[in-house]
Design an enzyme around this catalytic site. Structure first.
Site, PDB file in Angstrom:
ATOM      1  N   ASP A  34      21.283 -16.611 -45.298  1.00 56.36           N
ATOM      2  CA  ASP A  34      22.201 -16.612 -44.600  1.00 56.36           C
ATOM      3  C   ASP A  34      22.725 -15.169 -44.108  1.00 56.36           C
ATOM      4  O   ASP A  34      23.102 -14.368 -45.028  1.00 56.36           O
ATOM      5  CB  ASP A  34      23.466 -17.067 -45.762  1.00 56.36           C
ATOM      6  CG  ASP A  34      24.852 -17.510 -44.995  1.00 56.36           C
ATOM      7  OD1 ASP A  34      24.871 -17.358 -43.787  1.00 56.36           O
ATOM      8  OD2 ASP A  34      25.674 -17.872 -45.693  1.00 56.36           O
ATOM      9  N   ASP A  35      22.596 -14.989 -42.729  1.00 58.33           N
ATOM     10  CA  ASP A  35      22.666 -13.509 -42.106  1.00 58.33           C
ATOM     11  C   ASP A  35      21.718 -12.583 -42.451  1.00 58.33           C
ATOM     12  O   ASP A  35      22.004 -11.628 -42.309  1.00 58.33           O
ATOM     13  CB  ASP A  35      24.053 -12.972 -42.395  1.00 58.33           C
ATOM     14  CG  ASP A  35      25.351 -13.739 -41.864  1.00 58.33           C
ATOM     15  OD1 ASP A  35      25.134 -14.619 -41.427  1.00 58.33           O
ATOM     16  OD2 ASP A  35      26.558 -13.336 -42.308  1.00 58.33           O
ATOM     17  N   HIS A 128      27.509 -26.451 -44.338  1.00 56.62           N
ATOM     18  CA  HIS A 128      28.285 -25.972 -43.419  1.00 56.62           C
ATOM     19  C   HIS A 128      28.067 -26.824 -42.116  1.00 56.62           C
ATOM     20  O   HIS A 128      28.271 -26.051 -40.945  1.00 56.62           O
ATOM     21  CB  HIS A 128      28.181 -24.499 -43.168  1.00 56.62           C
ATOM     22  CG  HIS A 128      29.335 -23.776 -42.796  1.00 56.62           C
ATOM     23  ND1 HIS A 128      29.170 -22.376 -42.396  1.00 56.62           N
ATOM     24  CD2 HIS A 128      30.740 -23.877 -43.045  1.00 56.62           C
ATOM     25  CE1 HIS A 128      30.393 -22.254 -42.008  1.00 56.62           C
ATOM     26  NE2 HIS A 128      31.206 -22.965 -42.564  1.00 56.62           N
ATOM     27  N   ASN A 277      21.337 -16.624 -38.306  1.00 56.38           N
ATOM     28  CA  ASN A 277      21.506 -15.751 -37.268  1.00 56.38           C
ATOM     29  C   ASN A 277      21.403 -14.102 -37.478  1.00 56.38           C
ATOM     30  O   ASN A 277      20.901 -13.901 -38.902  1.00 56.38           O
ATOM     31  CB  ASN A 277      23.072 -15.785 -36.906  1.00 56.38           C
ATOM     32  CG  ASN A 277      23.915 -16.102 -38.056  1.00 56.38           C
ATOM     33  OD1 ASN A 277      24.514 -17.195 -38.530  1.00 56.38           O
ATOM     34  ND2 ASN A 277      24.276 -14.994 -38.661  1.00 56.38           N
ATOM     35  N   ARG A 285      25.169 -10.425 -35.686  1.00 58.17           N
ATOM     36  CA  ARG A 285      25.982 -11.739 -35.842  1.00 58.17           C
ATOM     37  C   ARG A 285      27.097 -11.946 -34.900  1.00 58.17           C
ATOM     38  O   ARG A 285      27.843 -11.062 -34.590  1.00 58.17           O
ATOM     39  CB  ARG A 285      26.511 -12.199 -37.078  1.00 58.17           C
ATOM     40  CG  ARG A 285      26.883 -13.306 -37.352  1.00 58.17           C
ATOM     41  CD  ARG A 285      27.401 -13.725 -38.767  1.00 58.17           C
ATOM     42  NE  ARG A 285      28.751 -12.865 -38.905  1.00 58.17           N
ATOM     43  CZ  ARG A 285      29.247 -12.587 -39.968  1.00 58.17           C
ATOM     44  NH1 ARG A 285      28.613 -13.228 -41.264  1.00 58.17           N
ATOM     45  NH2 ARG A 285      30.423 -11.994 -40.160  1.00 58.17           N
TER      46      ARG A 285
END
Ligand SMILES: *[C@@H]1O[C@H](CO)[C@@H](O)[C@H](O)[C@H]1NC(C)=O
Ligand SMILES: *[C@@H]1O[C@H](CO)[C@@H](O)[C@H](O)[C@H]1NC(C)=O
Ligand SMILES: *[C@@H]1O[C@H](CO)[C@@H](O)[C@H](O)[C@H]1NC(C)=O
Ligand SMILES: *[C@@H]1O[C@H](CO)[C@@H](O)[C@H](O)[C@H]1NC(C)=O
Ligand SMILES: *[C@@H]1O[C@H](CO)[C@@H](O)[C@H](O)[C@H]1NC(C)=O
Length: 505
Positions: A34-35, A128, A277, A285
């Site tokens: 995540d990121d 999500h 991302n 991001r």
């Protein structure tokens, strides 16, 4: 790769879709950060220790030029799981309650297609995306019915959930999607655990304990500061915290792979590791610059050891993952309509040929509309080898800043220094960051930091035109509602369909 024609499901099942030629069983494990960015030994960052990612890379093809089509969480996950860009699948922005973006009801996602074709599906961690009917999983432990810290950052809990998934008696091949919440920032949602939740479960008073985690801590002096991050004490401390949570994810990846090994299925499983991302730092991001769009991508096939450990230069997109997984299970690509009779076609391609030999793929596309609901800043982009073209449709607006990034020590420090007139240690200034030109063209072979916009340079007029043509074609092919913006209006019943607005653009 040629497009596949639809085949009746009955015929498909009769062909025995679960297995490749020779009756080999095939599964997929998709691991998402995540990121996450390039903070790993696998990508030559020598300041961080990531033994599990590095070991996976030694059994993978390592893509050096992989890109997300959109630099925002839910839109990227929806694009990855449908093979359709955000403007086509409908997930224009973040899916959570207050923003409420969703994919369109008739979208056929990877879990839906796999489930119909007899593959067992599971998700552990951050989902999500929605609605539920578009993204159905047989086994689901996500933020929708559990704590995101537990299912996305507690690697002991995640290990036990993977074990539970693998222990279920079921003869079908599987698609397991393990979506870590690490190394996402945490200062906006759970600041008590530190800027990146780096203290959650570290055994200190009030932090709880994650039995399988040995926290790695880093001295801010030792981190590698990427060119797009200000070199300041605040940003270095932020990066050191980020490294600690990447270390937790890395150890979690080791546990997940160990569960598959222990269950005797690792050697039947295509393992893919990537991130949704860019990293949560300026130009990262929510941006379609290189730091926002470039992603780590490891693809480990037990059937293709000939390319293990090799670095591929091919330009690939996360839009390619849906076709790749369908290809791995020998499931035909879907042909359907979301609205009216316009047929949806996947514009990504299967990456499996790259597992056999280096592929000369050169071009990937990007499309972003929102992040938070207030952050309307539509951008379209094309990366053609070293050239990157970004079209900022609403370039007269200041570039929006998300809540999570706003409270980050790096951005607060940047704001404070700018207001106080002190040196920022940054490669840009805030004015330039907020106010962008309509077209931005960069040549990364001469200007790797994307600081010189060549769009108005007559020497690059031909390149600009070529990329604009490629981008427009992709927008038409993917039914982009923004295809005529910002100087025209789309009128589908007229010809030409883009009608001029005479709005001085
Ligand atoms: C890491 O560095 C080595 C040596 O320069 C290079 O061969 C390799 O391609 C690099 N790996 C990546 C993923 O860029
Ligand atoms: C979440 O849903 C799964 C079924 O998919 C169920 O087994 C699990 O118990 C649920 N978790 C919680 C905390 O309710
Ligand atoms: C992590 O999960 C394990 C197993 O469920 C549990 O024992 C432990 O308390 C959890 N740690 C935290 C910090 O919540
Ligand atoms: C794993 O699969 C490959 C490809 O089918 C095979 O050659 C190899 O022997 C297998 N390895 C193990 C340890 O089973
Ligand atoms: C920025 O300035 C505010 C107000 O003076 C201060 O509270 C904050 O700690 C500063 N933040 C950073 C990261 O320097």
């Amino acid at each position: 790769m040629g497009r596949r024609e639809p085949v009746g499901w009955v015929l498909l099942l009769a062909l025995g879709l679960c297995c490749a030629q020779g009756g080999r069983r095939r599964n997929v494990l998709l691991i998402l950060a995540d990121d996450g960015g390039f903070e790993s030994g696998a990508y030559n960052n020598s300041a961080i220790t990531t033994p599990h990612l590095d070991a996976l890379a030694r059994r993978s093809i390592v893509f050096r030029n992989a890109f997300t089509s959109v630099s925002s969480c839910s839109p990227s996950r929806a694009s990855l799981l449908t093979g359709l860009p955000q403007h086509q699948n409908g997930m224009y922005g973040l899916h959570q309650d207050v923003h409420h973006f969703n994919s369109f009801d008739r979208v056929q996602s990877l879990p839906l297609l796999l489930g119909r074709a007899g593959v067992r599906t599971g998700i552990i961690g951050k989902k999500h995306v929605g609605p539920e009917a578009v993204y159905p999983f047989d086994f689901a432990h996500t933020e929708e019915n559990d704590s995101i810290l537990q299912v996305g950052r507690n690697i002991t809990r995640m290990k036990l959930l993977v074990r539970k998934f693998l222990q279920t008696q079921d003869d079908r091949p599987f698609f397991l999607y393990v979506a870590f919440h690490d190394p996402h920032r945490c200062g906006h949602s759970q600041p008590q655990y530190g800027a990146f939740c780096e203290k959650f479960g570290n055994g200190e008073s009030g932090m709880g304990w994650i039995p399988d985690w040995t926290p790695q801590t880093y001295n801010p002096q030792d981190v590698q500061v990427p060119y797009f991050v200000p070199d300041t004490p605040a940003a270095r401390a932020d990066l050191a915290a980020q490294y600690t949570t990447i270390g937790r994810m890395d150890q979690g990846i080791g546990l997940v792979l160990q569960e598959l090994r222990g269950a005797g299925v690792l050697n039947d499983t295509l393992v893919i590791f990537t991130s949704d991302n860019g990293v949560p730092f300026p130009s990262g991001r929510t941006n379609l610059y290189w730091p926002g769009a470039a992603e780590p991508l490891l693809v480990s096939s037990p059937e293709h050891p000939q390319r293990w450990g090799q670095v591929s230069e091919a330009y690939v997109s996360l839009l390619d993952l849906t076709p790749t997984v369908l290809d791995w299970f020998s499931i035909p690509y879907p042909h359907y309509a979301i609205f009216g009779s316009k047929t949806v076609q996947l514009t990504g391609r299967s990456l499996l040929p790259a597992l056999e030999a280096e592929s000369l793929w050169t071009t990937v596309f990007g499309s972003q509309s929102h992040h938070e609901v207030t952050m309307s800043y539509p951008m379209r982009s094309v990366q053609h080898q070293d050239f990157r073209l970004v079209h900022n449709l609403h370039f007269r607006l200041p570039f929006p800043i998300d809540q999570d990034f706003y409270v980050s020590p790096t951005f607060q420090d940047l704001l404070n220094r700018t207001v106080a007139g002190q040196p920022t240690g940054w490669y840009k200034d805030l004015h330039r960051y907020y106010y962008r030109e309509r077209w931005e063209l960069y040549d990364r072979s001469r200007d790797p930091h994307e600081t010189q916009n060549l769009a108005a340079d007559p020497r690059y007029a031909q390149v600009l035109e070529l990329l604009q043509t490629q981008l427009a074609k992709w927008q038409w092919d993917t039914h982009d509602p923004w295809v005529c913006a910002p100087d025209g209006v789309l009128e589908e019943k007229l010809s030409p369909q883009c009608r001029p607005l005479h709005n001085e653009l």
